[in-house]
Design a protein around this motif. Structure first.
Motif, short mmCIF file in Angstrom:
data_model
loop_
_atom_site.label_atom_id
_atom_site.label_comp_id
_atom_site.label_asym_id
_atom_site.label_seq_id
_atom_site.Cartn_x
_atom_site.Cartn_y
_atom_site.Cartn_z
N PRO A 1 -3.14 5.62 -2.33
CA PRO A 1 -2.49 5.08 -3.53
C PRO A 1 -2.98 5.83 -4.78
O PRO A 1 -4.19 5.95 -4.99
N THR B 1 -6.52 -5.55 -7.27
CA THR B 1 -5.92 -4.57 -6.36
C THR B 1 -5.28 -5.28 -5.18
O THR B 1 -5.90 -6.14 -4.55
N HIS B 2 -4.07 -4.92 -4.87
CA HIS B 2 -3.39 -5.52 -3.74
C HIS B 2 -4.15 -5.19 -2.46
O HIS B 2 -4.60 -4.05 -2.27
N ARG C 1 -3.02 -2.05 -0.56
CA ARG C 1 -3.38 -0.80 -1.22
C ARG C 1 -4.87 -0.52 -1.03
O ARG C 1 -5.28 0.63 -0.87
N ALA D 1 0.83 -1.20 0.00
CA ALA D 1 0.00 0.00 0.00
C ALA D 1 0.86 1.24 0.00
O ALA D 1 2.00 1.24 0.43
N GLY D 2 0.24 2.35 -0.46
CA GLY D 2 0.95 3.62 -0.49
C GLY D 2 0.93 4.29 0.85
O GLY D 2 0.27 5.30 1.03
#
Length: 350
Positions: A243, A304-305, A308, A43-44
């Motif tokens: 993200p 999508t991870h 994230r 994740a961001g």
């Protein structure tokens, strides 16, 4: 934004992608190999940076249960997260880890020495002022009460759970809810310590701490307190970042009110990802994403991870709640300004 905390029974977008990918090619209760599309990276978040190992380990990994972590079977307390979280009245999650037994023993030895010196000082002063046997006996009793009860009660009450030994070993006494101890808790602990520390030479306190999950001695059980580590190298958690590839989706998504448990654990998980092993990290991310995804519509883009996805949901919730609080504060300010003005047509003679 809907305020209901109940997940919808059905919605557009199909089944939960994280629940499906977590159970693919695996039996009940076993984490399966994540889909290749779920390996897009972490994740961001400033606190979740690292090598991205959460998405590179397949198979059914087994995590160590040491250190108070949970098993992967519970989606609301996934593997790798602490079991001793304290949620305060302000909905703040405190990760208070119980102090080690050796730290408590060292702290107790230092405190006993300090209290003994204080009692000896009182005894010397009392004997110097005593003129008969009765006064000498009174001085001895006063010295014992000072060393065993008065000094520990006063010090812990003033310092809110600290003492000379606790400062030296990095230990603090807190209440069950994580708050500082008061006079009542300090007094009960001191009274119990007279038996379990002074009379039994600490053996009763050690035995009780060994059989208790949080290392509580008898005084802690009676007072509703326990010893935690006051020194930790975790530092300040980095703020979550949205993200970039999910910003447009998060702006349009309908995020329902999340239950407190998965929301708090998702935030703590994202701040600890860089220190977790790959397999427990992947299992925890899948479990938390599977628990939170039913409260979001439409679901995130397929592939999508999970880390994230969690970051995007928490950041969107944070920004929306902040915007709502700002609007509410502005409205209250405008109403307060109108209330301060007199009705139309009435002169203000002040």
């Amino acid at each position: 934004m809907n305020s209901s905390a109940t997940p919808p029974a059905s919605r557009a977008g199909g089944a939960n992608p994280y629940a499906t990918s977590a159970t693919r090619d695996a039996g009940p209760g076993q984490p399966g190999e994540p889909a290749a599309a779920d390996r897009a990276g972490p994740a961001g978040s400033g606190g979740s940076g690292g090598s991205g190992g959460a998405g590179r380990s397949g198979g059914a990994g087994r995590a160590s249960s040491a250190g108070g972590t949970t098993a992967p079977s519970d989606p609301f307390r996934p593997v790798g997260l602490p079991t001793d979280l304290i949620v305060t009245g302000e909905a703040v999650a405190l990760e208070a880890r119980p102090a080690m037994l050796l730290s408590r023993v060292g702290s107790g030895l230092i405190d006993v020495a300090v209290q003994g010196l204080g009692g000896a000082l009182v005894l010397i002063i009392g004997l110097s002022l005593a003129s008969n046997t009765a006064q000498a006996n009174t001085a001895m009793i006063l010295a014992l009460v000072t060393a065993i009860v008065l000094i520990p009660t006063t010090v812990e009450t003033i310092t809110r759970g600290l003492s000379a030994g606790k400062v030296a070993t990095g230990v603090r006494i807190v209440r069950e809810d994580g708050g500082p101890v008061r006079f009542r808790q300090a007094f009960v602990r001191a009274l119990a310590g007279a038996i379990e520390i002074w009379v039994s030479f600490g053996s009763l306190a050690i035995i009780t701490s060994l059989v208790n999950a949080r290392g509580k001695r008898l005084g802690d059980l009676l007072a509703g307190t326990y010893a935690v580590r006051s020194r930790s190298g975790t530092g300040v958690r980095a703020p979550l970042l949205m993200p970039p590839d999910l910003a447009a989706w998060a702006e349009r998504a309908d995020i329902r009110r999340l239950p407190a448990a998965p929301a708090l654990h998702a935030r703590i998980f994202l701040s600890r990802t860089s220190s977790m092993r790959p397999e427990p990290r992947q299992q925890a991310a899948q479990a938390l994403a599977a628990a939170i995804e039913p409260y979001v519509a439409p679901p995130p883009p397929w592939g999508t991870h999970p880390e994230r996805f969690l970051a995007a949901v928490l950041v969107a919730r944070r920004d929306r709640e902040y915007a709502a609080a700002t609007r509410r504060q502005a409205t209250e300010h405008e109403e307060a300004e109108r209330m301060r003005h007199l009705p139309y047509g009435i002169a203000d003679w002040s």
